[in-house]
Design a protein around this motif. Structure first.
Motif, short mmCIF file in Angstrom:
data_model
loop_
_atom_site.label_atom_id
_atom_site.label_comp_id
_atom_site.label_asym_id
_atom_site.label_seq_id
_atom_site.Cartn_x
_atom_site.Cartn_y
_atom_site.Cartn_z
N CYS A 25 -2.39 9.65 -2.46
CA CYS A 25 -1.43 10.74 -2.57
C CYS A 25 -2.19 12.05 -2.73
O CYS A 25 -3.08 12.15 -3.57
CB CYS A 25 -0.50 10.53 -3.76
SG CYS A 25 0.81 11.78 -3.82
N GLY A 26 -1.86 13.01 -1.91
CA GLY A 26 -2.61 14.26 -1.90
C GLY A 26 -1.95 15.37 -2.70
O GLY A 26 -0.75 15.59 -2.58
N VAL A 82 4.45 9.73 -2.13
CA VAL A 82 3.98 8.46 -1.55
C VAL A 82 5.14 7.50 -1.31
O VAL A 82 6.15 7.53 -2.03
CB VAL A 82 2.93 7.74 -2.43
CG1 VAL A 82 1.61 8.46 -2.40
CG2 VAL A 82 3.42 7.55 -3.84
N HIS A 83 4.99 6.68 -0.28
CA HIS A 83 5.96 5.63 0.03
C HIS A 83 5.19 4.37 0.36
O HIS A 83 4.15 4.43 1.02
CB HIS A 83 6.82 6.01 1.24
CG HIS A 83 7.68 7.21 1.01
ND1 HIS A 83 8.86 7.16 0.30
CD2 HIS A 83 7.53 8.50 1.39
CE1 HIS A 83 9.40 8.37 0.25
NE2 HIS A 83 8.61 9.20 0.90
N SER A 84 5.71 3.22 -0.08
CA SER A 84 5.09 1.95 0.31
C SER A 84 5.62 1.55 1.68
O SER A 84 6.66 2.06 2.14
CB SER A 84 5.42 0.86 -0.71
OG SER A 84 6.80 0.52 -0.60
N VAL A 111 0.88 -1.17 0.00
CA VAL A 111 0.00 0.00 0.00
C VAL A 111 0.91 1.22 0.00
O VAL A 111 1.95 1.23 0.65
CB VAL A 111 -0.96 0.02 1.21
CG1 VAL A 111 -1.97 -1.10 1.11
CG2 VAL A 111 -0.22 -0.05 2.53
N TRP A 112 0.53 2.21 -0.77
CA TRP A 112 1.34 3.43 -0.92
C TRP A 112 0.61 4.57 -0.24
O TRP A 112 -0.57 4.80 -0.49
CB TRP A 112 1.54 3.72 -2.41
CG TRP A 112 2.33 2.65 -3.09
CD1 TRP A 112 1.90 1.40 -3.45
CD2 TRP A 112 3.72 2.71 -3.45
NE1 TRP A 112 2.93 0.68 -4.03
CE2 TRP A 112 4.06 1.47 -4.05
CE3 TRP A 112 4.70 3.70 -3.35
CZ2 TRP A 112 5.33 1.19 -4.53
CZ3 TRP A 112 5.97 3.42 -3.83
CH2 TRP A 112 6.28 2.18 -4.41
N ARG A 113 1.33 5.25 0.63
CA ARG A 113 0.70 6.30 1.42
C ARG A 113 1.50 7.60 1.36
O ARG A 113 2.72 7.60 1.21
CB ARG A 113 0.59 5.87 2.89
CG ARG A 113 -0.44 4.76 3.13
CD ARG A 113 -1.85 5.28 2.96
NE ARG A 113 -2.84 4.23 3.18
CZ ARG A 113 -3.35 3.48 2.22
NH1 ARG A 113 -2.93 3.62 0.98
NH2 ARG A 113 -4.27 2.58 2.50
N ASP A 114 0.76 8.69 1.53
CA ASP A 114 1.33 10.03 1.58
C ASP A 114 1.47 10.35 3.06
O ASP A 114 0.48 10.52 3.76
CB ASP A 114 0.33 10.97 0.89
CG ASP A 114 0.81 12.40 0.80
OD1 ASP A 114 1.45 12.87 1.76
OD2 ASP A 114 0.52 13.06 -0.20
N PHE A 115 2.71 10.37 3.57
CA PHE A 115 2.94 10.59 5.00
C PHE A 115 3.50 11.99 5.24
O PHE A 115 4.48 12.38 4.62
CB PHE A 115 3.96 9.58 5.56
CG PHE A 115 3.46 8.17 5.58
CD1 PHE A 115 2.55 7.75 6.55
CD2 PHE A 115 3.91 7.25 4.66
CE1 PHE A 115 2.10 6.43 6.58
CE2 PHE A 115 3.48 5.93 4.68
CZ PHE A 115 2.57 5.52 5.64
#
Length: 298
Positions: A269-270, A233-235, A199-203
């Motif tokens: 990703c925002g 984004v990072h997984s 899962v790729w998220r924007d942290f």
């Protein structure tokens, strides 16, 4: 803008985000008071449940804040009972807005923290504020319902809605993913059980997030919805690799099927261009910097 003597009220002030928000506003000269559901003897703190409409009316009439940052929410997506999300995030927010609208003074800005979870499983490219919401769990539905409900107060209150993407930092509970991963590295665990690694998220960093919120209070883009995101984004695989690099330790990752959520959002990703146009010079630090801060914390 001069903030000396400006009274800011933070709901959920004892939570992870609330503590950073209070420190940020105090550093810029605001007089800060806070609400929460748990007892505390901290100065300026008021214990009250958002379900207590009459109590909120009486308290807001006394406080009459110039600014409100509404952070109080049930936020952990894996929380057991769906009803609780709606009671706190929807009905609780309605009670608060009603109390603010009838407190005898209209604040300069009321910032409501929603969530990028409202975008749901949309995974194509950058999500901006015009992306059609498609919430995929009760938490996200409760936040979107809160946004719609808040629209009923737009003619009476100066509302700004923030949609934060994932953010983290020192002090976040370990039932959130990044603190869980960091904690395993800090205690030199040999293995970790996680769910879906792809899962790729924007942290973002919580310290950057509260700067964004303060910037929005001061910019007052009334009636607008604003993403708060890093735009990168990072997984989870990458997060593990960064922690291995920073700590000099390897860890064995085991995928536990029980941790793989149904309706998992694959990529979030925002697009933060609206935020950057409103808050001059705002940026999120690289994730590696945030992880390093978390790994090194006392």
């Amino acid at each position: 803008m001069t903030t000396a003597g400006k009274r800011a009220l933070i709901t959920g002030i004892q939570g992870f985000t609330g503590r950073y928000m209070a420190a940020e506003l105090k550093a810029y000269g605001y007089e800060v008071s806070g609400l929460g559901s748990q007892p505390s003897d901290e100065a300026g703190y008021h214990q009250i449940d958002l379900a207590d409409g009459l109590g909120l009316h009486a308290l807001l009439a006394t406080l009459q804040p110039d600014f409100v940052v509404h952070l109080a929410a049930l936020a952990f997506v894996g929380h057991g009972t769906p009803e609780a999300f709606y009671q706190v995030n929807l009905i609780g927010t309605r009670n608060l807005l009603d109390a603010i609208a009838n407190c005898g003074k209209t604040p300069s800005c009321v910032l409501l923290a929603s969530s990028a979870n409202v975008y749901g499983n949309t995974s194509s490219g950058l999500l901006d504020e015009t992306t059609v919401p498609a919430p995929a769990n009760d938490y996200a539905v409760s936040k979107l319902a809160m946004e719609y409900m808040a629209n009923l107060w737009r003619d009476r209150l100066p509302l700004v809605i923030a949609r934060p993407f994932n953010y983290t930092g020192v002090g976040q509970a370990e039932n959130f993913l990044l603190p869980k991963i960091v904690s395993h590295f800090r205690r030199k665990a040999e293995r970790i059980e996680l769910g879906n690694l792809d899962v790729w998220r924007d942290f973002s960093d919580v310290r950057a997030l509260v700067k964004a919120y303060r910037g929005l209070l001061e910019a007052k883009p009334i009636g607008h919805t604003v993403n708060v995101s890093s735009g990168n984004v990072h997984s989870l695989r990458e997060v593990i690799a960064m922690c291995e690099r920073l700590s000099g330790r390897k860890i064995v990752v085991e995928v536990n099927p029980a941790f793989v959520r149904e309706n998992e959002v694959k990529t979030l990703c925002g697009d933060n261009s609206r935020l950057k146009s409103l808050v001059a010079g705002w940026q999120a630090p690289p994730l590696e910097e945030t992880l390093n801060w978390m790994l090194a914390a006392e």
